[in-house]
Design a protein around this motif. Structure first.
Motif, PDB file in Angstrom:
ATOM      1  N   LYS A 283       0.823  -1.200   0.000  1.00  0.00           N
ATOM      2  CA  LYS A 283       0.000   0.000   0.000  1.00  0.00           C
ATOM      3  C   LYS A 283       0.861   1.256   0.000  1.00  0.00           C
ATOM      4  N   VAL A 284       0.432   2.227  -0.790  1.00  0.00           N
ATOM      5  CA  VAL A 284       0.997   3.573  -0.758  1.00  0.00           C
ATOM      6  C   VAL A 284      -0.168   4.535  -0.564  1.00  0.00           C
ATOM      7  N   LYS A 285       0.131   5.812  -0.459  1.00  0.00           N
ATOM      8  CA  LYS A 285      -0.903   6.783  -0.120  1.00  0.00           C
ATOM      9  C   LYS A 285      -2.053   6.774  -1.108  1.00  0.00           C
ATOM     10  N   ASP A 286      -1.732   6.672  -2.401  1.00  0.00           N
ATOM     11  CA  ASP A 286      -2.779   6.774  -3.414  1.00  0.00           C
ATOM     12  C   ASP A 286      -3.186   5.427  -4.004  1.00  0.00           C
ATOM     13  N   GLY A 287      -2.910   4.318  -3.307  1.00  0.00           N
ATOM     14  CA  GLY A 287      -3.339   3.017  -3.798  1.00  0.00           C
ATOM     15  C   GLY A 287      -2.339   1.923  -3.510  1.00  0.00           C
ATOM     16  N   MET A 288      -2.123   1.062  -4.502  1.00  0.00           N
ATOM     17  CA  MET A 288      -1.198  -0.050  -4.377  1.00  0.00           C
ATOM     18  C   MET A 288      -0.054   0.109  -5.372  1.00  0.00           C
ATOM     19  N   LYS A 289       1.121  -0.334  -4.956  1.00  0.00           N
ATOM     20  CA  LYS A 289       2.286  -0.343  -5.828  1.00  0.00           C
ATOM     21  C   LYS A 289       2.802  -1.766  -5.921  1.00  0.00           C
ATOM     22  N   THR A 290       3.262  -2.158  -7.110  1.00  0.00           N
ATOM     23  CA  THR A 290       3.730  -3.522  -7.338  1.00  0.00           C
ATOM     24  C   THR A 290       5.163  -3.508  -7.840  1.00  0.00           C
ATOM     25  N   VAL A 291       5.965  -4.393  -7.287  1.00  0.00           N
ATOM     26  CA  VAL A 291       7.344  -4.554  -7.744  1.00  0.00           C
ATOM     27  C   VAL A 291       7.583  -6.029  -8.057  1.00  0.00           C
ATOM     28  N   PHE A 292       8.545  -6.284  -8.941  1.00  0.00           N
ATOM     29  CA  PHE A 292       8.966  -7.640  -9.263  1.00  0.00           C
ATOM     30  C   PHE A 292      10.397  -7.823  -8.778  1.00  0.00           C
ATOM     31  N   THR A 293      10.732  -9.038  -8.378  1.00  0.00           N
ATOM     32  CA  THR A 293      12.058  -9.274  -7.820  1.00  0.00           C
ATOM     33  C   THR A 293      12.471 -10.723  -7.979  1.00  0.00           C
ATOM     34  N   SER A 294      13.783 -10.945  -7.873  1.00  0.00           N
ATOM     35  CA  SER A 294      14.340 -12.299  -7.859  1.00  0.00           C
ATOM     36  C   SER A 294      14.646 -12.761  -6.442  1.00  0.00           C
ATOM     37  N   LEU A 295      14.383 -11.929  -5.443  1.00  0.00           N
ATOM     38  CA  LEU A 295      14.652 -12.293  -4.050  1.00  0.00           C
ATOM     39  C   LEU A 295      13.739 -13.448  -3.624  1.00  0.00           C
ATOM     40  N   PRO A 296      14.286 -14.519  -3.070  1.00  0.00           N
ATOM     41  CA  PRO A 296      13.469 -15.695  -2.723  1.00  0.00           C
ATOM     42  C   PRO A 296      12.582 -15.442  -1.512  1.00  0.00           C
ATOM     43  N   VAL A 297      11.404 -16.037  -1.541  1.00  0.00           N
ATOM     44  CA  VAL A 297      10.432 -15.844  -0.467  1.00  0.00           C
ATOM     45  C   VAL A 297      10.899 -16.490   0.833  1.00  0.00           C
ATOM     46  N   GLU A 298      11.737 -17.524   0.756  1.00  0.00           N
ATOM     47  CA  GLU A 298      12.185 -18.218   1.976  1.00  0.00           C
ATOM     48  C   GLU A 298      13.046 -17.331   2.862  1.00  0.00           C
ATOM     49  N   THR A 299      13.682 -16.330   2.285  1.00  0.00           N
ATOM     50  CA  THR A 299      14.639 -15.517   3.041  1.00  0.00           C
ATOM     51  C   THR A 299      14.181 -14.083   3.245  1.00  0.00           C
ATOM     52  N   TYR A 300      13.436 -13.537   2.277  1.00  0.00           N
ATOM     53  CA  TYR A 300      13.124 -12.107   2.313  1.00  0.00           C
ATOM     54  C   TYR A 300      11.609 -11.908   2.277  1.00  0.00           C
ATOM     55  N   SER A 301      11.087 -11.230   3.288  1.00  0.00           N
ATOM     56  CA  SER A 301       9.646 -11.031   3.401  1.00  0.00           C
ATOM     57  C   SER A 301       9.170  -9.944   2.453  1.00  0.00           C
ATOM     58  N   ALA A 302       7.871  -9.962   2.165  1.00  0.00           N
ATOM     59  CA  ALA A 302       7.284  -8.945   1.292  1.00  0.00           C
ATOM     60  C   ALA A 302       7.402  -7.562   1.916  1.00  0.00           C
ATOM     61  N   LYS A 303       7.249  -7.462   3.220  1.00  0.00           N
ATOM     62  CA  LYS A 303       7.354  -6.166   3.902  1.00  0.00           C
ATOM     63  C   LYS A 303       8.764  -5.593   3.774  1.00  0.00           C
ATOM     64  N   ALA A 304       9.777  -6.446   3.921  1.00  0.00           N
ATOM     65  CA  ALA A 304      11.162  -5.981   3.801  1.00  0.00           C
ATOM     66  C   ALA A 304      11.461  -5.515   2.377  1.00  0.00           C
ATOM     67  N   ILE A 305      10.926  -6.222   1.388  1.00  0.00           N
ATOM     68  CA  ILE A 305      11.150  -5.856  -0.015  1.00  0.00           C
ATOM     69  C   ILE A 305      10.491  -4.516  -0.326  1.00  0.00           C
ATOM     70  N   ALA A 306       9.285  -4.302   0.211  1.00  0.00           N
ATOM     71  CA  ALA A 306       8.601  -3.026  -0.017  1.00  0.00           C
ATOM     72  C   ALA A 306       9.404  -1.862   0.558  1.00  0.00           C
ATOM     73  N   GLY A 307       9.996  -2.071   1.732  1.00  0.00           N
ATOM     74  CA  GLY A 307      10.806  -1.019   2.333  1.00  0.00           C
ATOM     75  C   GLY A 307      12.106  -0.793   1.583  1.00  0.00           C
ATOM     76  N   LEU A 308      12.673  -1.874   1.048  1.00  0.00           N
ATOM     77  CA  LEU A 308      13.945  -1.760   0.340  1.00  0.00           C
ATOM     78  C   LEU A 308      13.813  -0.910  -0.914  1.00  0.00           C
ATOM     79  N   TYR A 309      12.714  -1.051  -1.649  1.00  0.00           N
ATOM     80  CA  TYR A 309      12.634  -0.335  -2.914  1.00  0.00           C
ATOM     81  C   TYR A 309      12.622   1.178  -2.736  1.00  0.00           C
ATOM     82  N   GLN A 310      12.262   1.659  -1.537  1.00  0.00           N
ATOM     83  CA  GLN A 310      12.284   3.100  -1.304  1.00  0.00           C
ATOM     84  C   GLN A 310      13.694   3.661  -1.441  1.00  0.00           C
ATOM     85  N   GLU A 311      14.709   2.816  -1.303  1.00  0.00           N
ATOM     86  CA  GLU A 311      16.086   3.281  -1.388  1.00  0.00           C
ATOM     87  C   GLU A 311      16.531   3.572  -2.823  1.00  0.00           C
TER      88      GLU A 311
END
Length: 443
Positions: A283-311
């Motif tokens: 979720k972002v202020k004006d709706g939903m944002k979607t990203v694609f990644t090669s990071l595996p689900v076993e190690t990296y959570s969706a919440k962490a990935i969402a925060g990482l892309y802000q960088e």
């Protein structure tokens, strides 16, 4: 500017021409190797030898508001024992820059980026991975027939060209230290994706690279993962992508399959017909944002990935530092010849890396992150004061002087503030019609 003028006036007291100044950051062996690349090597004893001209190019990046010949005079860029000052002709400075060319500056920049961009600092990793970003920027050049023919420019809907020729820069940056690892510069019409392909091999292992959506492509993204070990990528969604869900990890986290375009497979027959990527929405202020990644689900959570892309925004800040803090928001670059334009931009990137490296070392001394340094305040302070300290005593006491330098920037750290919540304003668009500056004002 009074502050900048006071820095320039230091040239009256100290000799800035000693390249041992930079040996703390740039080993003298690098300088010697770079100068061998000059197309016009000579044994003639010139008033502006190549090693001093190299330093002049760095000085041009630091003192953008000063004419080039004035930078040379202020910094005493002249061979020892030969007359200088007012006897140094403007044409002599230009000819000296032409003799040096752009290759030595480009080679030196690449050395600094490849060495310093991979350095690891305490706390600069994201879950064990170094974080990099790839993005592009544009620079305007003076409007001359030679530069317009070489660099080209954008067209409006009526096929009228933009006011200035433009050159394209695509860079790979360490988003934690802000050091530019590698870059490609070219005429405007070159594709950003093709330029990025040239330095993908420079991405270190055990890393994640953040891309802008303009770099979407199976060939580029798959190469990031295939050309090294434990190398991952993260990129925002492009519109109208057709994909098929293969597995659901969570409410906004799933594995999808997409078809590789026939055009991409024609260029690279090794590409698969389909490829699988992880899709994460948040979720972002004006709706939903979607990203694609090669990071595996076993190690990296969706919440962490969402925060990482802000960088990914950090590379935009790096471009801002170059254009605003170093170039003072100048409309165009200063050089008027094709080779000198390339030399000037490579000099900008090299000087930027030198400043960022010293800022990073200063931040570590205060147990802070390199990205927390105020670049605008430190740019002139570090670049000039480091030179003055080394020139004043180039043989001994360098360690003590650097310690004093870094203690002086202890108050120049950023205080992180939350991202702005107001919407971004749209600048006035360029008109397609000529502007009549003599028209009467509206009543």
């Amino acid at each position: 500017m009074p502050f900048q003028q006071s820095l320039l006036d230091l040239g009256e007291l100290f000799n800035f021409s000693d390249l041992s100044t930079f040996t703390h950051n740039i080993p003298i062996e690098w300088v010697e190797s770079a100068l061998t690349l000059s197309d016009k090597a000579t044994i003639r004893r010139r008033r502006l030898p190549s090693d001093q001209v190299l330093w002049l190019v760095l000085g041009m990046a630091i003192f953008r508001d000063e004419p080039v010949h004035e930078v040379a005079r202020r910094l005493n860029i002249c061979a020892q024992g030969l007359a200088s000052d007012s006897l140094l002709a403007k044409s002599g400075v230009t000819e000296a820059r032409k003799r040096l060319g752009s290759q030595p500056i480009e080679w030196l920049f690449c050395q600094t980026g490849h060495q310093w961009g991979r350095e690891r600092y305490t706390g600069d990793e994201w879950q064990g991975l170094q974080v990099f970003a790839v993005d592009g920027a544009l620079f305007r050049t003076p409007d001359t027939p030679e530069l317009r023919e070489h660099f080209g420019s954008g067209n409006t809907s009526t096929k009228r060209q933009t006011p200035f020729p433009m050159m394209r820069l695509v860079a790979l940056m360490n988003v934690r230290s802000h050091i530019v690892v590698d870059a490609q510069i070219s005429p405007y019409r070159r594709s950003e994706m093709r330029l990025a392909d040239a330095f993908l091999h420079q991405i270190p292992d055990n890393s994640v690279t953040l891309f802008d959506k303009g770099f979407w492509g199976a060939n580029l993204l798959l190469n990031v993962s295939r050309q090294g070990k434990n190398r991952h990528w993260l990129i925002p969604e492009r519109k109208n992508l057709v994909r098929e869900e293969l597995q659901r990890y969570g409410k906004n986290d799933r594995l999808v399959k997409m078809k590789v375009s026939p055009q991409a497979r024609k260029k690279n027959p090794e590409l698969p017909e389909y490829w699988e990527v992880r899709e994460v929405s948040y979720k972002v202020k004006d709706g939903m944002k979607t990203v694609f990644t090669s990071l595996p689900v076993e190690t990296y959570s969706a919440k962490a990935i969402a925060g990482l892309y802000q960088e990914r925004w950090e590379i935009e800040l790096g471009f801002r530092d170059i254009k605003s803090s170093m170039q003072h928001n100048a409309i165009t670059l200063r050089s008027k010849k094709v080779e000198l334009i390339y030399q000037e931009v490579w000099g900008l990137l090299l000087t930027y890396n030198v400043i960022r490296r010293e800022a990073s070392l200063a931040a570590i001394a205060f147990d802070r992150r390199p990205s927390e340094i105020r670049f605008k305040s430190v740019c002139q302070y570090i670049a000039v004061q480091l030179i003055v300290m080394a020139a004043a005593n180039p043989v001994s006491g360098t360690g003590r002087r650097l310690s004093e330098l870094r203690s002086g920037i202890g108050g120049l750290f950023l205080e992180r503030r939350p991202r702005r919540t107001t919407p971004r304003t749209v600048k006035i668009s360029k008109t397609r019609y000529p502007v009549d500056r003599k028209a009467a004002p509206l009543k």
